[in-house]
Enzyme design. Structure first.
Site, PDB file in Angstrom:
ATOM      1  N   LYS A 154       0.909  -1.341   0.271  1.00 25.08           N
ATOM      2  CA  LYS A 154       0.092  -0.153  -0.579  1.00 25.08           C
ATOM      3  C   LYS A 154       0.967   1.560  -0.417  1.00 25.08           C
ATOM      4  CE  LYS A 154      -3.631  -1.877   2.104  1.00 25.08           C
ATOM      5  NZ  LYS A 154      -5.257  -1.463   1.904  1.00 25.08           N
ATOM      6  N   ARG A 208     -10.579 -11.023   2.168  1.00 24.17           N
ATOM      7  CA  ARG A 208     -10.980 -12.668   1.377  1.00 24.17           C
ATOM      8  C   ARG A 208     -10.287 -13.579   1.496  1.00 24.17           C
ATOM      9  NH1 ARG A 208     -11.364  -9.006  -4.239  1.00 24.17           N
ATOM     10  NH2 ARG A 208     -10.635  -7.453  -2.379  1.00 24.17           N
TER      11      ARG A 208
HETATM   12  N1  BES Z   1      -7.562  -3.827   4.669  1.00 21.89           N
HETATM   13  C1  BES Z   1      -8.247  -3.443   3.389  1.00 21.89           C
HETATM   14  C2  BES Z   1      -9.912  -2.671   3.253  1.00 21.89           C
HETATM   15  C3  BES Z   1      -9.757  -1.019   3.736  1.00 21.89           C
HETATM   16  C4  BES Z   1      -8.924   0.027   3.323  1.00 21.89           C
HETATM   17  C5  BES Z   1     -10.258  -1.238   4.553  1.00 21.89           C
HETATM   18  C6  BES Z   1      -9.765   0.993   3.399  1.00 21.89           C
HETATM   19  C7  BES Z   1     -10.285   0.119   4.881  1.00 21.89           C
HETATM   20  C8  BES Z   1      -9.446   1.273   4.548  1.00 21.89           C
HETATM   21  C9  BES Z   1      -8.459  -4.560   2.049  1.00 21.89           C
HETATM   22  O1  BES Z   1      -7.545  -5.772   2.280  1.00 21.89           O
HETATM   23  C10 BES Z   1      -7.696  -3.771   0.792  1.00 21.89           C
HETATM   24  O2  BES Z   1      -6.248  -3.342   0.382  1.00 21.89           O
HETATM   25  N2  BES Z   1      -9.201  -3.675  -0.480  1.00 21.89           N
HETATM   26  C11 BES Z   1      -8.333  -3.411  -1.264  1.00 21.89           C
HETATM   27  C12 BES Z   1      -8.342  -4.707  -2.723  1.00 21.89           C
HETATM   28  C13 BES Z   1      -8.307  -4.950  -4.042  1.00 21.89           C
HETATM   29  C14 BES Z   1      -6.765  -5.171  -4.672  1.00 21.89           C
HETATM   30  C15 BES Z   1      -8.734  -5.881  -5.136  1.00 21.89           C
HETATM   31  C16 BES Z   1      -8.664  -2.166  -1.639  1.00 21.89           C
HETATM   32  O3  BES Z   1     -10.084  -2.265  -1.406  1.00 21.89           O
HETATM   33  O4  BES Z   1      -7.697  -1.805  -2.108  1.00 21.89           O
HETATM   34 ZN    ZN Z   2      -5.341  -5.384   1.744  1.00 18.88          ZN
END
Ligand code: BES
Ligand code: ZN
Ligand code: ZN
Length: 489
Positions: free
Chosen positions: A268, A342
Site C-alpha cells: 500500500k 477474502r
Molecule cells: N483492508 C483493506 C480494505 C480497506 C481499505 C479497509 C480502506 C479500510 C479502509 C483490504 O485488505 C484491501 O486492501 N483491499 C483492496 C482490494 C483490492 C486490492 C482488490 C482494496 O480495496 O484496495
Molecule cells: Zn489488503
C-alpha cells in the site's frame, strides 16, 4: 463512569449540572417545574423568547442551590422527536459538559417515548460519545477530562423498565468500549497471539468455550488462505473459535482479523497506512458479540470465528501469481496480495459449515471500493437471503448503524475468472466491493449468509458523529446484538 438512577423529586437532587429537554415553541407551563429551582429565571427566559428549544441548542443557567447548573437542551419539534434524536442529544450534552470539566452530571429522561427505549438511547448517547482512548498518554494525563458519574433522573412509575434498560445497555456499552479499545490499540501490541489470548480471557470470564487453531492445525486442515497471507509475517497466525451455548439454533459470526494490513508484496502507499491497524475490526466485533451474548444470556448457540494474521511483505511472503488451495479444495490465483481479507475469510467460511448454522454473518473491513461507494455512514451488505437482509437493515435502523444492500450478482463473476485456477483474488477496480463479496460466496454453504463490509464505518478520523469519537467505532456490535434480540420477531 458510574450510573445512578434517581426517581425522587428534583428538589432533593444534588448535582453539578442537570440537563433537561425543552421542545421548540415550549410555553411557560411546559417549563414551570423549573421556575422555583431557578429562582424565577425560567419565566424571564420564556418572556424574552430565549428558550427556543431549537434542536441541539444549549442554554445554561448557573444556580445557587444543590443543582449548580441547569442546562436547557433544545429537542426540536415535539412531533419530530425520535429515539435517534434522544441518543444524539444525550451525547451532545455529555460531551459539552465533559469539555467544561464537569465530573458528574444528571439528565432528566426525555418524555413522550417508550421508557425502555429512551433510557437505552440516552445511555448509548452518553457512553458512546464520552469514549476516549488514553492508554498511551503518559504526559498531561491529568488534563484528560473524564465524567465519573452520570445520574438519570426519571419518574418512579417506570422504574422497572428503566432499571432494566440501564442494566442491559451497560452490558452493550461496556462491550462497545472493549471493542473500540481493541481496535484502537496499535498492531505492535495487538498481534494474532494477543487476540487469541483475549479470546481465551473472555471465554474464561463469561463461560464460553474457546479453541485456538495453531499454524500446524491450519496446515492439517489445508487452510491455504490464512497460511498464504501469514507467510510474510514473523507472528504466527491464529484461528479463534469461540462458542456460546445459550440454545439450540446456531448463528455463526465471522470477523476479519488482519492485525495489520500493509498490502504485502502489493504494498500500500504510505498515506494513511497507519489506519490499517484497524483491519482487525471485524474480529474485534465478533469477540464483542460473543461476550455480550453470554452476558445477556441470549437464547441461541453462537459461534465466533476469527482468522487472524498480519499481512506483511518479506522474503517469504506470498506473491502475485501464486496459486493457493483453500480448506475446501478450491484454488485461487493471487493477483494482488492486498486482497488478503477474502483469503482468510474463505477458510473461516468453510470452517463454519461444521456447526450447521441457520445463519452466517461476516464482518470485514474488506474493500476500499466500499468506502468509495458508501463513505462512512452506511455499511455495505451483501446477502443471499432477502429476509436476512431485511432483518439486518431493521436492526441497523434501530441502533443507527445503517446499512445499504449492494448486489451479489452473478453478472460480475467474470471479473474474477482465472486462466490458471478456479478463481482469482481480485478483479478490476470497478465493482471492487461486489467481486470481493462474490469471492466469499464461493466458500459459503449456508442459505442465510450476509457479508457486512465495514471498511468505511469501522473507524473514523473526524468528529462528525458525536457517538463516534476519533478511532474505532465498534460498528457492527450494536447492530448484531439488536439483530439477535429481534431474531424471532
Ligand atoms: N483492508 C483493506 C480494505 C480497506 C481499505 C479497509 C480502506 C479500510 C479502509 C483490504 O485488505 C484491501 O486492501 N483491499 C483492496 C482490494 C483490492 C486490492 C482488490 C482494496 O480495496 O484496495
Ligand atoms: Zn489488503
Ligand atoms: Zn485488509
Amino acid at each position: 463512569m458510574r450510573t445512578v438512577l434517581f426517581t425522587k423529586d428534583l428538589e432533593s437532587l444534588k448535582t453539578a449540572a442537570l440537563v433537561v429537554g425543552v421542545y421548540e415553541g415550549a410555553n411557560f407551563e411546559d417549563v414551570e417545574k423549573y421556575e422555583a429551582l431557578s429562582s424565577g429565571l425560567v419565566s424571564e427566559l420564556v418572556r424574552d423568547k430565549e428558550l427556543t428549544g431549537k434542536f441541539g441548542k444549549i442554554l445554561m443557567l448557573r444556580l445557587k442551590g444543590d443543582i449548580k447548573k441547569l442546562i436547557f437542551l433544545g429537542l426540536g419539534k415535539k412531533e419530530e422527536f425520535t429515539i435517534h434524536k434522544a441518543r444524539e442529544l444525550a451525547g451532545k450534552s455529555a460531551v459539552y459538559l465533559r469539555d467544561l470539566g464537569i465530573k458528574e452530571f444528571a439528565l432528566e429522561l426525555f418524555e413522550d417515548l417508550l421508557p425502555y427505549d429512551v433510557t437505552f438511547a440516552v445511555m448509548e448517547g452518553v457512553r458512546a460519545s464520552l469514549y476516549t482512548f488514553n492508554d498511551y498518554k503518559t504526559q498531561k494525563r491529568d488534563e484528560v477530562q473524564t465524567v465519573e458519574q452520570f445520574t438519570l433522573v426519571a419518574s418512579a412509575p417506570n422504574f422497572m423498565e428503566i432499571d432494566e434498560a440501564i442494566k442491559e445497555s451497560l452490558v452493550v456499552l461496556d462491550t462497545l468500549y472493549y471493542v473500540r479499545d481493541l481496535q484502537n490499540k496499535p498492531s505492535n501490541l495487538v498481534t494474532p497471539t494477543y487476540l487469541a489470548t483475549e479470546a481465551k480471557k473472555i471465554a474464561q470470564k463469561y463461560g464460553l468455550t474457546c479453541k485456538i487453531l495453531e499454524k500446524k492445525d491450519m496446515e492439517k486442515l489445508g487452510m491455504g488462505g490464512i497460511l498464504a497471507v501469514n507467510k510474510g509475517s514473523s507472528h504466527p497466525p491464529k484461528f479463534i473459535v469461540l462458542e456460546y451455548r445459550g440454545g439450540k439454533e446456531t448463528i455463526c459470526f465471522v470477523g476479519k482479523g488482519i492485525t495489520f494490513d500493509s498490502g504485502g508484496i502489493s504494498l500500500k502507499s504510505a498515506k494513511n497506512m497507519d489506519e490499517m491497524k484497524f483491519d482487525m475490526s471485524g474480529g474485534a466485533v465478533v469477540l464483542g458479540i460473543l461476550q455480550a451474548a453470554a452476558r445477556l444470556k441470549l437464547p441461541y448457540k453462537i459461534i465466533g470465528l476469527v482468522p487472524t494474521t498480519e499481512n506483511l511483505p518479506g522474503g517469504n511472503a506470498y506473491k502475485p501469481g501464486d496459486i493457493i488451495t483453500f480448506s475446501n479444495g478450491k484454488t485461487s490465483e493471487i493477483i494482488n496480495t492486498d486482497a488478503e481479507g477474502r483469503l482468510i475469510l474463505a477458510d473461516a467460511l468453510v470452517y463454519s459449515k461444521q456447526f450447521n448454522p441457520i445463519a452466517v454473518l461476516d464482518f470485514a473491513t474488506l474493500t476500499g471500493a466500499c468506502v468509495v461507494s458508501l463513505g462512512e455512514f452506511f455499511t455495505g451488505v451483501f446477502s443471499n437471503d432477502t429476509l436476512l437482509f431485511d432483518k439486518i437493515n431493521l436492526a441497523g435502523e434501530k441502533v443507527d448503524e445503517q446499512v445499504w444492500r449492494l448486489p451479489l450478482s452473478e453478472k460480475y463473476k467474470d471479473y474474477i475468472k482465472s486462466n490458471v485456477a478456479d478463481i482469482k483474488n481480485c478483479g478490476p477496480s470497478e465493482g471492487g466491493a461486489i467481486t470481493a463479496a462474490l469471492f466469499l460466496q464461493e466458500f459459503v454453504d449456508c442459505k442465510k449468509w450476509a457479508h457486512l463490509d465495514i471498511a468505511g464505518t469501522a473507524y473514523t478520523s473526524n468528529n462528525k458523529d458525536v457517538l463516534k469519537p476519533m478511532g474505532g467505532t465498534g460498528v457492527g456490535l450494536r447492530l448484531a446484538l439488536q439483530l439477535l434480540k429481534d431474531w424471532k420477531k
